[in-house]
Design an enzyme around this catalytic site. Structure first.
Site, short mmCIF file in Angstrom:
data_model
loop_
_atom_site.label_atom_id
_atom_site.label_comp_id
_atom_site.label_asym_id
_atom_site.label_seq_id
_atom_site.Cartn_x
_atom_site.Cartn_y
_atom_site.Cartn_z
N THR A 45 -13.02 -18.81 1.76
CA THR A 45 -14.40 -18.34 1.78
C THR A 45 -14.62 -17.31 2.88
O THR A 45 -15.41 -16.37 2.72
CB THR A 45 -15.37 -19.52 1.93
OG1 THR A 45 -15.36 -20.28 0.72
CG2 THR A 45 -16.80 -19.05 2.20
N HIS A 48 -13.78 -14.12 1.57
CA HIS A 48 -14.83 -13.66 0.65
C HIS A 48 -16.06 -13.16 1.41
O HIS A 48 -16.72 -12.20 0.99
CB HIS A 48 -15.23 -14.78 -0.31
CG HIS A 48 -14.15 -15.16 -1.28
ND1 HIS A 48 -13.26 -14.25 -1.81
CD2 HIS A 48 -13.82 -16.37 -1.82
CE1 HIS A 48 -12.43 -14.87 -2.63
NE2 HIS A 48 -12.75 -16.15 -2.65
N GLU A 69 -15.66 -24.33 9.40
CA GLU A 69 -14.92 -25.60 9.45
C GLU A 69 -14.69 -25.94 10.93
O GLU A 69 -13.68 -25.57 11.51
CB GLU A 69 -13.58 -25.48 8.73
CG GLU A 69 -13.71 -25.20 7.25
CD GLU A 69 -12.37 -25.13 6.54
OE1 GLU A 69 -12.35 -25.23 5.31
OE2 GLU A 69 -11.32 -24.98 7.22
N CYS A 98 -32.65 -29.97 7.16
CA CYS A 98 -33.93 -30.31 7.77
C CYS A 98 -34.22 -31.80 7.75
O CYS A 98 -34.91 -32.32 8.63
CB CYS A 98 -35.06 -29.54 7.08
SG CYS A 98 -35.40 -30.08 5.37
N CYS A 101 -37.03 -32.26 3.34
CA CYS A 101 -37.28 -31.76 1.97
C CYS A 101 -36.77 -32.80 0.96
O CYS A 101 -36.03 -33.73 1.31
CB CYS A 101 -36.60 -30.41 1.75
SG CYS A 101 -34.79 -30.46 1.72
N CYS A 112 -30.36 -28.57 0.50
CA CYS A 112 -31.50 -28.51 1.42
C CYS A 112 -32.28 -27.21 1.24
O CYS A 112 -31.70 -26.12 1.19
CB CYS A 112 -31.00 -28.63 2.86
SG CYS A 112 -32.28 -28.42 4.11
N GLY A 272 -12.10 -23.94 -6.28
CA GLY A 272 -11.89 -22.57 -5.82
C GLY A 272 -12.70 -21.62 -6.68
O GLY A 272 -13.15 -21.97 -7.78
#
Length: 346
Positions: A45, A48, A69, A98, A101, A112, A272
């Site tokens: 990620t 990306h 991570e 939070c 919610c 969230c 993935g």
């Protein structure tokens, strides 16, 4: 403090991030927790994010410190924090939530409505210090090195979350296929082995990855570029196919395996990403094949994964790198040259 910052989106991984001096975060909110980073896993990620793939999905303001991570030692806490204290080792759930919610009250942390995601929407852990909040930190058991466990904050919990869904549909003797035995897949194999009585078949073109898969619990490992995977699974299942497919690659080629390999009523879990699902709608109707996405996991699932780690059922294969080597890591991962997981140690 030193931090690895993304200043502009690029496809050139060898110059993706700039290590520079920035102000260290402090606990400004009552529920803030500042963590001195011991280890931060590099994830696909992150590649990306560097490429700008996430810009249309989440708000991003550059420059941005990457790294989602994260694990380390609590350095400072806000005035209302009671669950952790300074000096305590912790693993950080990827998102700050939070708690008020509706999704939070249902335990669905990743949904969230006020989520903040260090490393994607806010400064992350490729730095000496990270600011997160009390709802995100998981205290670590004695003897667990934060740098060793850091990639579980995303790679581990994501693999576990997908496997937990798959295990609910697996009976003893069913076949489960793991596609890709890399940073996520090698965790997925172990979770499947620990949590089910299914036959595990792993697919990966790299010999080292296939060897790792069988070492970690796969019953058989196949090379999809040379082995007849469909025939092998048909033989293994008496022609019924795999009940669950866990796709830790998510390319066009791997998502296309679903209709070929799945049993009637089977699921193809897309973990993935980067490719597409190109299937006619009739494919989903005929045999009730389902594609199921995986978005990290719940805070409680990260606690469950830490319990598996503490029991010795799941281990990470990691290689450590200094913060100054961060672009080398990005480039190596882009070319598939890292087995297991890379951990940055600021």
């Amino acid at each position: 403090m030193r931090a690895a910052r993304l200043h502009e989106y690029t496809d050139q991984m060898d110059e993706a991030l700039t290590v520079e001096e920035v102000d260290a975060p402090t606990a400004t909110a009552a529920d803030d927790v500042v963590v001195e980073i011991e280890g931060a896993g590099w994830c696909q990620t992150d590649n990306h994010v560097v490429e700008g793939m996430w810009a249309e999905y989440v708000p991003q303001e550059l420059p941005l410190t990457l790294g989602h991570e994260n694990a380390g030692i609590v350095a400072e806490t806000g005035e209302n924090v009671t669950t952790v204290e300074e000096g305590q080792p912790v693993l950080c759930h990827p998102v700050m939530t939070c708690g008020t919610c509706r999704p939070c009250r249902q335990g669905e942390d990743m949904y969230c409505e006020n989520v903040a995601f260090p490393g994607l929407t806010h400064d992350g852990g490729f730095a000496e210090y990270l600011r997160t909040n009390e709802r995100a930190v998981v205290p670590l058991p004695d003897g667990v090195d934060p740098a060793d466990i850091a990639p579980h904050a995303d790679a581990g919990i994501t693999a576990y979350h997908a496997v937990k869904k798959a295990v609910a549909e697996l009976n003893p003797g069913d076949a489960a296929v793991v596609v890709g035995v890399g940073g996520l897949g090698h965790i997925g194999v172990q979770c499947l082995d620990a949590m089910s009585a299914a036959d595990i078949l792993a697919l990966d073109p790299k010999q080292s990855a296939r060897e790792l898969a069988t070492e970690l619990g796969a019953d058989r490992a196949l090379d999809p570029t040379s082995d007849d995977v469909t025939a092998a699974i048909e033989n293994r299942t008496d022609g019924t196919g795999a009940q669950q497919i866990l796709d830790f690659v998510g390319s066009d080629e791997t998502t296309a395996l679903g209709p070929e390999l799945a049993a009637a009523g089977g699921d193809h879990h897309v973990v993935g990403y980067g490719g597409h699902v190109h299937e006619p709608s009739q494919t989903l109707v005929d045999g009730e094949l389902a594609y199921r996405g995986t978005l990290v996991g719940q805070y409680t699932e990260l606690q469950e994964l830490v319990a598996l780690v503490e029991r010795g059922d799941v281990e990470l294969r990691t290689t450590r790198y200094d913060l100054a080597e961060i672009n080398t890591v990005a480039e190596q991962l882009e070319h598939g040259e890292i087995d297991g997981r890379a951990v940055i140690t600021p």
